[in-house]
Design an enzyme around this catalytic site. Structure first.
Site, PDB file in Angstrom:
ATOM      1  N   ARG A 107      31.995 -12.751 -15.167  1.00 15.82           N
ATOM      2  CA  ARG A 107      31.681 -13.750 -15.856  1.00 15.82           C
ATOM      3  C   ARG A 107      30.817 -14.714 -14.903  1.00 15.82           C
ATOM      4  NH1 ARG A 107      35.093 -16.851 -20.337  1.00 15.82           N
ATOM      5  NH2 ARG A 107      34.545 -15.010 -21.201  1.00 15.82           N
ATOM      6  N   HIS A 134      27.487 -12.162 -24.668  1.00  9.40           N
ATOM      7  CA  HIS A 134      28.732 -12.010 -24.349  1.00  9.40           C
ATOM      8  C   HIS A 134      29.072 -10.585 -24.988  1.00  9.40           C
ATOM      9  CE1 HIS A 134      32.876 -12.741 -23.685  1.00  9.40           C
ATOM     10  NE2 HIS A 134      33.275 -13.514 -24.332  1.00  9.40           N
ATOM     11  N   GLN A 137      32.550  -9.439 -26.304  1.00  6.39           N
ATOM     12  CA  GLN A 137      33.335 -10.002 -27.326  1.00  6.39           C
ATOM     13  C   GLN A 137      32.788  -9.377 -28.669  1.00  6.39           C
ATOM     14  OE1 GLN A 137      35.324 -13.031 -27.546  1.00  6.39           O
ATOM     15  NE2 GLN A 137      35.549 -12.166 -29.581  1.00  6.39           N
ATOM     16  N   ASP A 225      31.252 -20.339 -33.414  1.00  9.00           N
ATOM     17  CA  ASP A 225      31.711 -20.788 -32.063  1.00  9.00           C
ATOM     18  C   ASP A 225      31.424 -22.033 -31.676  1.00  9.00           C
ATOM     19  OD1 ASP A 225      32.289 -20.105 -29.271  1.00  9.00           O
ATOM     20  OD2 ASP A 225      30.316 -19.373 -28.888  1.00  9.00           O
ATOM     21  N   CYS A 266      35.340 -16.492 -31.593  1.00  5.38           N
ATOM     22  CA  CYS A 266      35.748 -15.758 -30.288  1.00  5.38           C
ATOM     23  C   CYS A 266      36.863 -16.467 -29.551  1.00  5.38           C
ATOM     24  CB  CYS A 266      34.518 -15.371 -29.513  1.00  5.38           C
ATOM     25  SG  CYS A 266      33.763 -17.101 -28.942  1.00  5.38           S
ATOM     26  N   ARG A 294      39.936  -7.472 -27.881  1.00  5.46           N
ATOM     27  CA  ARG A 294      39.426  -7.726 -26.564  1.00  5.46           C
ATOM     28  C   ARG A 294      40.047  -6.639 -25.660  1.00  5.46           C
ATOM     29  NH1 ARG A 294      36.791 -12.055 -25.255  1.00  5.46           N
ATOM     30  NH2 ARG A 294      35.953 -10.890 -23.264  1.00  5.46           N
TER      31      ARG A 294
HETATM   32  N1   CP Z   1      36.326 -15.333 -26.129  1.00  7.26           N
HETATM   33  C1   CP Z   1      36.544 -15.209 -24.797  1.00  7.26           C
HETATM   34  O1   CP Z   1      35.759 -14.886 -23.987  1.00  7.26           O
HETATM   35  O2   CP Z   1      37.537 -16.189 -24.261  1.00  7.26           O
HETATM   36  P1   CP Z   1      37.618 -16.645 -22.917  1.00  7.26           P
HETATM   37  O3   CP Z   1      36.711 -17.720 -22.496  1.00  7.26           O
HETATM   38  O4   CP Z   1      39.171 -17.284 -22.842  1.00  7.26           O
HETATM   39  O5   CP Z   1      37.841 -15.520 -21.712  1.00  7.26           O
HETATM   40  N1  NVA Z   2      30.006 -19.832 -26.219  1.00  3.84           N
HETATM   41  C1  NVA Z   2      30.803 -19.877 -25.315  1.00  3.84           C
HETATM   42  C2  NVA Z   2      31.814 -18.801 -25.520  1.00  3.84           C
HETATM   43  C3  NVA Z   2      33.216 -18.793 -24.915  1.00  3.84           C
HETATM   44  C4  NVA Z   2      34.030 -17.366 -24.889  1.00  3.84           C
HETATM   45  C5  NVA Z   2      30.684 -20.163 -24.058  1.00  3.84           C
HETATM   46  O1  NVA Z   2      29.662 -19.760 -23.591  1.00  3.84           O
HETATM   47  O2  NVA Z   2      31.279 -21.489 -23.366  1.00  3.84           O
END
Ligand code: CP
Ligand code: NVA
Length: 308
Positions: A107, A134, A137, A225, A266, A294
């Site tokens: 990530r 992402h 997800q 989101d 998500c 997930r």
């Molecule tokens: N939805 C998601 O990716 O959550 P986290 O940021 O907690 O991993």
């Molecule tokens: N759009 C959000 C998703 C988190 C899972 C972010 O990137 O922070």
């Protein structure tokens, strides 16, 4: 090398086989304690590195638990404690990690970092979120939709809010899984045109509808989101909130969707900002199934990457 970098870069048949495999693994574990190993341990003897340059709850825990259920060992690493991109090039980190581990999930911020890692790793790399997409997800989201309502092909998915990284992966999935996608948000926060055009080029009906009630009309699935993503500057927070408030998913807005429409987020959510608690905890919501899936979807992704 079989990387899982984005949904549009992965063959539709492979995506479908991952969803099938995720469902089968989920059913096979029905009622088992979380730490009980899977029957066949397809990742026995493998080492999985999970690298986080941003916070995470779901991605961190679901990858870790999923890898262990399949018999792997895991290393959860924080980017700030590594040499990644500052003490050495990302390419060098990729080459070195490939000598120790069998699979890397990362990530990170810029998509270029993910791509550089994948270019130079000699083991598979999985995208656990970048500023731009992402994909893990949305694999879980497609699985969740189909678990509740059957095939997603031809369904109307409506996104309300910021045209962000999670939306982008929905657009990629629209093209690969064959659903229609409507974006509803302020023009200033529109998604990149490229995402919309790609889905259109694969035959999906993709629209931008500024009025949220018209957008949601007839929806099979409504998604939102957070209004401020992890990579967004906090200085833009107030402006974003002002622009996005009309796109809040509340009961009044959900009433425009089909009676059996699902609601997804998500998570993490800012309750009563992008979605009200009444919707998040209401009859349309499948947010906890999304979170659970997930685990199952990523187990299928890891297996596909490793060919096991
Ligand atoms: N939805 C998601 O990716 O959550 P986290 O940021 O907690 O991993
Ligand atoms: N759009 C959000 C998703 C988190 C899972 C972010 O990137 O922070």
């Amino acid at each position: 090398m079989t990387h899982f970098l984005d949904i549009h870069k992965t063959d539709p048949q492979a995506l479908r086989s991952m969803i099938d495999s995720a469902r089968a693994m989920k059913m096979a574990r029905d009622g088992l304690p979380k730490a009980a190993p899977d029957d066949d341990l397809p990742l026995a003897g493998r080492m999985v590195a999970l690298i986080f340059e941003k916070p995470s709850t779901r991605t961190r825990v679901s990858f870790d638990v999923g890898a262990r259920q399949m018999g792997a060992e895991t290393l959860v690493l924080s980017g700030s404690e590594m040499q990644l991109g500052h003490g050495e090039t990302i390419a060098d980190t990729a080459r070195v990690l490939s000598r120790y581990v069998d699979l890397i999930m990362i990530r990170t911020f810029e998509e270029e970092a993910l791509l550089e890692l994948a270019d130079h790793a000699t083991v598979p790399v999985i995208n656990g979120l970048t500023n731009r997409t992402h994909p893990c997800q949305i694999m879980a989201d497609v699985m969740t939709y189909e678990e509740h309502r059957g095939p997603i092909v031809g369904k109307k998915v409506v996104w309300c809010g910021d045209g962000n990284n999670v939306f982008a992966s929905f657009a990629h999935a629209a093209g690969q899984f064959g659903f229609d996608l409507t974006f509803s948000g302020p023009e200033t926060l529109d998604p990149e045109r490229e995402f919309l055009e790609l889905a259109r080029s694969k035959g999906s009906r993709v629209e931008i509808v500024r009025d949220p009630a018209s957008a949601v009309s007839g929806a099979d699935l409504v998604v939102t989101d957070t209004w401020v993503s992890m990579h967004d500057s906090q200085t833009t927070k107030e402006r974003r909130h002002n622009q996005l408030r009309p796109y809040q998913v509340n009961e009044e807005l959900m009433a425009h969707a089909k009676d059996d429409a699902l609601f997804m987020h998500c998570l993490p959510a800012h309750r009563d900002e992008e979605a009200t608690s009444a919707v998040m905890d209401g009859p349309h919501s499948v947010i906890l199934d999304e979170a659970e899936n997930r685990l199952h979807a990523q187990k299928a992704i890891m297996r596909w990457c490793l060919g096991v």
